[in-house]
Scaffold this active site. Sequence first.
Site, PDB file in Angstrom:
ATOM      1  N   GLN A  70     -45.692 -22.317 -42.018  1.00  0.00           N
ATOM      2  CA  GLN A  70     -46.405 -23.500 -42.515  1.00  0.00           C
ATOM      3  C   GLN A  70     -45.422 -24.385 -43.281  1.00  0.00           C
ATOM      4  O   GLN A  70     -45.787 -25.480 -43.708  1.00  0.00           O
ATOM      5  CB  GLN A  70     -47.532 -23.079 -43.459  1.00  0.00           C
ATOM      6  CG  GLN A  70     -48.634 -22.294 -42.781  1.00  0.00           C
ATOM      7  CD  GLN A  70     -49.569 -21.673 -43.813  1.00  0.00           C
ATOM      8  OE1 GLN A  70     -50.449 -22.334 -44.341  1.00  0.00           O
ATOM      9  NE2 GLN A  70     -49.370 -20.404 -44.093  1.00  0.00           N
ATOM     10  N   ASN A  71     -44.214 -23.878 -43.480  1.00  0.00           N
ATOM     11  CA  ASN A  71     -43.253 -24.628 -44.303  1.00  0.00           C
ATOM     12  C   ASN A  71     -42.624 -25.773 -43.527  1.00  0.00           C
ATOM     13  O   ASN A  71     -42.358 -25.658 -42.330  1.00  0.00           O
ATOM     14  CB  ASN A  71     -42.152 -23.692 -44.815  1.00  0.00           C
ATOM     15  CG  ASN A  71     -42.718 -22.611 -45.714  1.00  0.00           C
ATOM     16  OD1 ASN A  71     -43.853 -22.732 -46.171  1.00  0.00           O
ATOM     17  ND2 ASN A  71     -41.956 -21.573 -45.948  1.00  0.00           N
ATOM     18  N   VAL A  72     -42.349 -26.846 -44.241  1.00  0.00           N
ATOM     19  CA  VAL A  72     -41.700 -27.996 -43.610  1.00  0.00           C
ATOM     20  C   VAL A  72     -40.209 -28.018 -43.946  1.00  0.00           C
ATOM     21  O   VAL A  72     -39.481 -28.909 -43.520  1.00  0.00           O
ATOM     22  CB  VAL A  72     -42.394 -29.322 -44.017  1.00  0.00           C
ATOM     23  CG1 VAL A  72     -43.837 -29.332 -43.512  1.00  0.00           C
ATOM     24  CG2 VAL A  72     -42.370 -29.560 -45.526  1.00  0.00           C
ATOM     25  N   HIS A 123     -46.762 -27.189 -39.610  1.00  0.00           N
ATOM     26  CA  HIS A 123     -47.058 -28.381 -40.414  1.00  0.00           C
ATOM     27  C   HIS A 123     -45.946 -29.430 -40.377  1.00  0.00           C
ATOM     28  O   HIS A 123     -45.903 -30.296 -41.238  1.00  0.00           O
ATOM     29  CB  HIS A 123     -47.373 -27.964 -41.863  1.00  0.00           C
ATOM     30  CG  HIS A 123     -48.632 -27.160 -41.990  1.00  0.00           C
ATOM     31  ND1 HIS A 123     -48.973 -26.438 -43.104  1.00  0.00           N
ATOM     32  CD2 HIS A 123     -49.663 -26.982 -41.108  1.00  0.00           C
ATOM     33  CE1 HIS A 123     -50.140 -25.838 -42.904  1.00  0.00           C
ATOM     34  NE2 HIS A 123     -50.573 -26.149 -41.706  1.00  0.00           N
ATOM     35  N   THR A 166     -47.954 -16.735 -48.362  1.00  0.00           N
ATOM     36  CA  THR A 166     -48.942 -17.794 -48.139  1.00  0.00           C
ATOM     37  C   THR A 166     -50.263 -17.376 -48.776  1.00  0.00           C
ATOM     38  O   THR A 166     -50.668 -16.220 -48.680  1.00  0.00           O
ATOM     39  CB  THR A 166     -49.157 -18.120 -46.644  1.00  0.00           C
ATOM     40  OG1 THR A 166     -50.304 -18.979 -46.515  1.00  0.00           O
ATOM     41  CG2 THR A 166     -49.348 -16.902 -45.774  1.00  0.00           C
TER      42      THR A 166
END
Length: 229
Positions: free
Chosen positions: A89-91, A107, A174
């Site tokens: 989910q990390n950018v 994401h 998370t």
Amino acid sequence: MKRLKKIVALTGAGISAESGITTFRDSGGLWEQYDVMEVASIDGWRKNPQLVLRFYNDRRKHLDEVEPNAAHRILAELEKDFDVTVVTQNVDNLHERAGSSRIIHLHGELTKARSSVNPGMIVDIGYRPIEWGEKAADDSQLRPHIVWFGEAVPMIEMAADAVSLADIAIIIGTSLNVYPAAGLVGYAPRDASIYLIDPNDVSYSGHNITVIREKATVGMEKIKQLLYE
Ligand code: OAD
């Protein structure tokens, strides 16, 4: 030739915390400092795009100043003996920089920008800011390549397919608050081994789950030992 076991790692902000990147929902996290709907939603972008650009420009600049940690590195090293897919989910790009080769960014990615009308028109920008007035090839304002609240998550099907084939799933850092990402572990086969690494309580009830209540670096060291036992 023996089939390599498939590991799918589902990672969130906590895996990058020890690199110095602030998580979202912990005490002192980003969503205490910013209104999530103002800086990370499609409505926020329509309302005040300059504020949104500034928020992500700051995140991108900081990313250039941090390094992957041992948890990212162990995941990358596991590729020697396992078929590893990272679903993050990390950018940030710390999985890439640690050497992982198969990474699904649910994401989006901080080091990319895209057209604000054509989601497929994506360019690499590295760590530089996106300026207000800076245009994509289609002449629309360039925006961060981030999946915001209120937008679809195009990579979710690819991620669910990967999880559905996993022998081992490792959930790392998370809070499992944000869907559809939080629902992915439900796609794991009934007989898959599932580990959850987090120093805090994460409410998750699933089958075959082993909770390792540690920070990511310590937890991944333990997983490595378990996998090679
Ligand atoms: P959260 O901030 O919601 O959760 C971070 C998790 O990491 C918590 O469960 C913490 O206990 C844990 N944690 C903190 N330090 C840790 C450490 N050193 N090692 C391991 N775990 C640690 O972050 P996410 O679940 O990633 O989306 O958030 C999901 C999404 O919400 C993000 O991708 C972002 C955000 O809004 C968008 O902005 C679209």
